[in-house]
Each structure stands twice: as structure tokens, then as C-alpha cells.
Design a protein around this motif. Sequence first.
Motif, PDB file in Angstrom:
ATOM      1  N   LEU A  89     -37.504  46.873-112.944  1.00 25.78           N
ATOM      2  CA  LEU A  89     -38.349  47.991-112.530  1.00 25.78           C
ATOM      3  C   LEU A  89     -37.621  49.308-112.710  1.00 25.78           C
ATOM      4  N   TYR A 109     -43.056  48.322-106.439  1.00 27.58           N
ATOM      5  CA  TYR A 109     -43.724  47.054-106.728  1.00 27.58           C
ATOM      6  C   TYR A 109     -45.206  47.132-106.387  1.00 27.58           C
ATOM      7  N   ALA A 125     -47.007  48.408-109.356  1.00 27.65           N
ATOM      8  CA  ALA A 125     -47.104  47.364-110.377  1.00 27.65           C
ATOM      9  C   ALA A 125     -48.160  46.324-110.007  1.00 27.65           C
ATOM     10  N   ILE A 135     -44.585  44.964-115.328  1.00 36.64           N
ATOM     11  CA  ILE A 135     -43.190  45.410-115.243  1.00 36.64           C
ATOM     12  C   ILE A 135     -42.559  45.466-116.632  1.00 36.64           C
ATOM     13  N   THR A 160     -41.600  49.093-118.245  1.00 35.26           N
ATOM     14  CA  THR A 160     -40.176  49.332-118.469  1.00 35.26           C
ATOM     15  C   THR A 160     -39.914  49.667-119.928  1.00 35.26           C
TER      16      THR A 160
END
Length: 263
Positions: free
Chosen positions: A8, A225, A228, A243, A247
Motif C-alpha cells: 500500500l 485499507y 482500497a 492494491i 501501487t
Amino acid sequence: MRTMGAGLVDCHCHLSAPDFDRANVMALVAVAEHSGEFEKIMQLSKRYSGFILPCLGVHPVQGLLPEDQRSVTLKDLDIALPVIENYRDQLLAIGEVGLDFSPRFASTDEQKEEQRQVLIRQVQLARRLNLPLNVHSRSAGRPTISLLLEQGADKVLLHAFDGRPSVAMRGVRAGYFFSIPPSVVRSGQKQKLVEQLPLTSVCLETDSPALGPEKQVRNEPQNIYISAEYIAQVKGISVEEVIEVTTQNALKLFPKLQQLLRK
């Protein structure tokens, strides 16, 4: 506590002290708002090398306390520029910069124009240094994207964008990225944005300590999170895929990210 995936990247947060839970976050992109924060951010990036990645810039709203907040001036920028130049080789991006046309900060055409001039000069700086821009655009989504396009900005992150999805799509077509904070779970506007944005244009952020999942509760990088998870739910895909893609988007947006990360 849920198990969080590796990799992350929090693409936009504010850190005044390292009192946070790393929570499997690979990197924190720490942005500045005014020149008084620059040294603190650089010290943290040195202390947590490869984890806290620094951005320096002048925000459109200046002033530490709410009662002292005001629209930015060119003088604010002039004070900051020598410090930014001094750290140019250590920076991930220029930020936090942008426009904020909230009536309490920019009630006159003169204030809005000075904000534009401050942003134009920072876009020019970013282009000269070959650095991306980490951009604020509260109550100014359309004029911010228009200015960035006019000035030829190419590597751009629009953080917590609060404009219409149709306006955001102009940025998408230009290759800009949009980072989504945990407040998406309580914001109808950001939920509509997530529905419309292609995942290939999305990054994750927390904007810690602001924009958490609960209003007026201190936000933390670990809450990334939540962003996400919400995006995965809307897109009908796994959190792991969100993720992975976000990323990769962060690595594409911030070319220096890979070399700055701890090996």
C-alpha cells in the motif's frame, strides 16, 4: 483486525510527528502546506528514509490556526522557493499546491487570481525540476484542471478531488491520477467519482489526519485499507487487485518512488 495486503502506498498525508501505525503501508507520501513545515518533513524523511517520502510546496490556504487561515500570496511563495530549491534532489514531488476557492478563503477575484499565479509558478517549477505535482482543488475542480492543462502539467495527482466526475474525466484524458481518501465511505460525491474513474487512474491516500472514515476523528495512514476496500466493492474486484493496480499507478506517477523506497 483484518489482515492487510502488502504494497500500500499512501499518496497524500500530513505528518507533524511519527506517531502513526505503519499498518503494512509500504510508503507515506508526506506533503507540506507552508514553508514552516519544510524542515520538519525533511527531517522525518531522513529519519524514516525509504518510508516517508517528502513533497514540498505552498498550499493555497495559509495559516496554522483556523482563525488565522487566509488565501496564499506570492510573498508566501517567495519565502518558500529557496528552501524547495535547496532540497530539490531529495523530493518525490512538489506539493501540496493548488487552488481553494472556498468563499471564506477566496472571496474576491484578486485572491483567486493570486492563487492562480502561485500555482502557475509552482507548475513551472515542477516542470523545470521534472517532478510531479500533488494538487489540492477544493471548490475549484474545474479551474484547477483547466490551469494545469493550460500550463502543460503532465505528472499530476489530484488529491481528494471534490468536483464533478465529468470534470475529473478531463484530467483522466490528460493522464492525471486521482487519490481516494477513507472519507469515501461517507461522501456521496467521492462515491460517484469512484464509480466513474477507471482504476488505472486511481491512487490511494488518507490525507491524515483529515478525511478519515468518521467525521472529526483523527485519521491515520492505516485507514488507507478502507479506501482500497471500498473501491474493490464498487468495482467488483478483489482488494488485492485494487492494491496492486493503485501501487503500480503510484510508481508510474512518481518515477522516483522506486529508488526512494527502502530496499
